[in-house]
Design an enzyme around this catalytic site. Sequence first.
Site, PDB file in Angstrom:
ATOM      1  N   GLY A  62       0.892  -1.259   0.138  1.00  0.00           N
ATOM      2  CA  GLY A  62       0.138  -0.088   0.066  1.00  0.00           C
ATOM      3  C   GLY A  62       0.948   1.482   0.022  1.00  0.00           C
ATOM      4  O   GLY A  62       0.285   2.249   0.422  1.00  0.00           O
ATOM      5  N   GLY A 106       2.523   2.351  -2.947  1.00  0.00           N
ATOM      6  CA  GLY A 106       2.773   2.972  -4.101  1.00  0.00           C
ATOM      7  C   GLY A 106       4.150   2.316  -4.634  1.00  0.00           C
ATOM      8  O   GLY A 106       4.527   2.692  -5.786  1.00  0.00           O
ATOM      9  N   SER A 119       2.673  -3.433  -5.010  1.00  0.00           N
ATOM     10  CA  SER A 119       2.759  -4.681  -4.354  1.00  0.00           C
ATOM     11  C   SER A 119       1.570  -5.700  -5.124  1.00  0.00           C
ATOM     12  O   SER A 119       1.615  -6.875  -5.284  1.00  0.00           O
ATOM     13  CB  SER A 119       2.274  -4.759  -3.029  1.00  0.00           C
ATOM     14  OG  SER A 119       1.169  -3.955  -2.506  1.00  0.00           O
ATOM     15  N   SER A 120       0.299  -4.610  -5.692  1.00  0.00           N
ATOM     16  CA  SER A 120      -0.655  -5.346  -6.251  1.00  0.00           C
ATOM     17  C   SER A 120      -0.270  -5.943  -7.606  1.00  0.00           C
ATOM     18  O   SER A 120      -0.684  -7.110  -7.839  1.00  0.00           O
ATOM     19  CB  SER A 120      -1.772  -4.517  -6.469  1.00  0.00           C
ATOM     20  OG  SER A 120      -1.400  -3.313  -7.033  1.00  0.00           O
ATOM     21  N   ASP A 156       2.547  -0.680 -14.154  1.00  0.00           N
ATOM     22  CA  ASP A 156       3.040  -1.493 -12.971  1.00  0.00           C
ATOM     23  C   ASP A 156       3.194  -2.891 -13.545  1.00  0.00           C
ATOM     24  O   ASP A 156       4.230  -3.566 -13.182  1.00  0.00           O
ATOM     25  CB  ASP A 156       1.991  -1.260 -12.015  1.00  0.00           C
ATOM     26  CG  ASP A 156       1.926   0.220 -11.484  1.00  0.00           C
ATOM     27  OD1 ASP A 156       2.800   1.025 -12.003  1.00  0.00           O
ATOM     28  OD2 ASP A 156       0.735   0.432 -11.057  1.00  0.00           O
ATOM     29  N   TYR A 208      -7.647   9.400  -8.576  1.00  0.00           N
ATOM     30  CA  TYR A 208      -7.015   8.721  -9.733  1.00  0.00           C
ATOM     31  C   TYR A 208      -7.973   8.891 -11.008  1.00  0.00           C
ATOM     32  O   TYR A 208      -7.705   9.242 -12.054  1.00  0.00           O
ATOM     33  CB  TYR A 208      -6.653   7.340  -9.331  1.00  0.00           C
ATOM     34  CG  TYR A 208      -5.795   6.721 -10.480  1.00  0.00           C
ATOM     35  CD1 TYR A 208      -4.444   6.871 -10.559  1.00  0.00           C
ATOM     36  CD2 TYR A 208      -6.496   5.888 -11.457  1.00  0.00           C
ATOM     37  CE1 TYR A 208      -3.459   6.167 -11.495  1.00  0.00           C
ATOM     38  CE2 TYR A 208      -5.559   5.292 -12.599  1.00  0.00           C
ATOM     39  CZ  TYR A 208      -4.220   5.572 -12.346  1.00  0.00           C
ATOM     40  OH  TYR A 208      -3.466   4.730 -13.538  1.00  0.00           O
TER      41      TYR A 208
HETATM   42  C1  GLA Z   1      -0.405   3.940 -10.746  1.00  0.00           C
HETATM   43  C2  GLA Z   1      -1.211   3.093 -11.793  1.00  0.00           C
HETATM   44  C3  GLA Z   1      -0.313   3.141 -13.094  1.00  0.00           C
HETATM   45  C4  GLA Z   1       0.039   4.517 -13.314  1.00  0.00           C
HETATM   46  C5  GLA Z   1       0.670   5.435 -12.288  1.00  0.00           C
HETATM   47  C6  GLA Z   1       0.724   6.911 -12.506  1.00  0.00           C
HETATM   48  O1  GLA Z   1       0.769   3.563 -10.370  1.00  0.00           O
HETATM   49  O2  GLA Z   1      -1.420   1.892 -11.563  1.00  0.00           O
HETATM   50  O3  GLA Z   1      -1.031   2.584 -14.002  1.00  0.00           O
HETATM   51  O4  GLA Z   1      -1.287   5.225 -13.935  1.00  0.00           O
HETATM   52  O5  GLA Z   1      -0.231   5.395 -11.057  1.00  0.00           O
HETATM   53  O6  GLA Z   1       1.714   7.082 -13.179  1.00  0.00           O
END
Ligand code: GLA
Length: 377
Positions: free
Chosen positions: A118, A120, A123-124, A168, A220
Amino acid sequence: MRKIEEKAARAFTERFGEAPEMVASAPGRVNLIGEYTDFNGGFVLPCAIDRRIAAAVGLAPDGEGVLFSADFDEERSPGADPDGTWADYPRGVAWAMSRKGAEVPAFRAAFAGNVPLGSGLSSSAAIEAATALALDALLGLGTSKKDLALLCQKAENDFVGVPSGIMDQYASLLSSAGSALLIDCRSLDDEPVLLDLEGANLTLLVCDTRVERGLADTGYRDRRETCEDAARALGVQELRDASEKDLDRLTGDELKRARHVVRENARVLEAVRALRKGDFAAFGRLMYDSHLSLRDDFEVSTPELDAFVEAAREAGAPGARLTGAGFGGCAVALVAGAEAEALADFVRRKFQKEDFEEPAFYRFRPAAGAEVSGRLS
Ligand code: GLA
């Protein structure tokens, strides 16, 4: 096998009374530059970190699937509807595989990880990628890593319900050790970019502000929608196709969000050129510029993230910026190896004075992407 893979394998054996058939693991990531460009068809430059989540899997002989987390010491059912827990990610992956037409028989899985949760650092994506790769190998499907990344994104978007881009999952699956990964999020082409930090006596210091991020939250989603509105207003397919000149035709939030995206895309390409020349000073300046743009135009920073970046600048670090979605979570600084500890201390004191939560610090090496560590039986 890596230690974390052994831990998952052991947890499987202890829990289910027999060895797993397959073990895979996948890393978290830190994004060096290219934020909020992925869902606009643009460029990103993340690198995988040396923290991973491992998945040990095997078919369920009695047809009763089980997901077991060694870290939470908790069992969940793979076939259940999303319930807001860690199990949604492996569930989502199995769901996405079936949706793609694969026969996914009942399976058992045990997970162990050391990616901070959690914060950033994805981990997901790591648990999705590890599950996808382990299941794909178990079932002998032979899916490419790119297609697995898309499948994991589908799990995240349509099962977990987070409208994230591809960065990610892609970084977790396709990164290679010692390099960052330039990803063109439209064509899905990628190119490793050598990140010789040691050669330049530099290190990546990540500051976890310990401010909870709510990615599934409105922030977001709103930003994504505004970007789509701006693209529509300009008559382009995605903001990837917009230019500096086009910005004159926008106003308000659409202008601010689009300006960030257009300039951030250009910064990523410039950052790659700088890295290829070994010009970390130029690379670092682009990181600072990226942060200001995320703070002022994209408006996803927080006082803690700003304080860290400011402290890095005051301490003379070549570069720093928030990383990932913002709204809390982590920031990353490019700093001389010998000065990382002093910067962390300086930031701790600064946070204390401001009455912020006590931050956590990590130093990561650019690590390998997801790997199957073997068929065990
Ligand atoms: C999160 C999302 C990614 C990207 C970033 C912002 O990590 O999972 O896809 O949009 O935010 O760059």
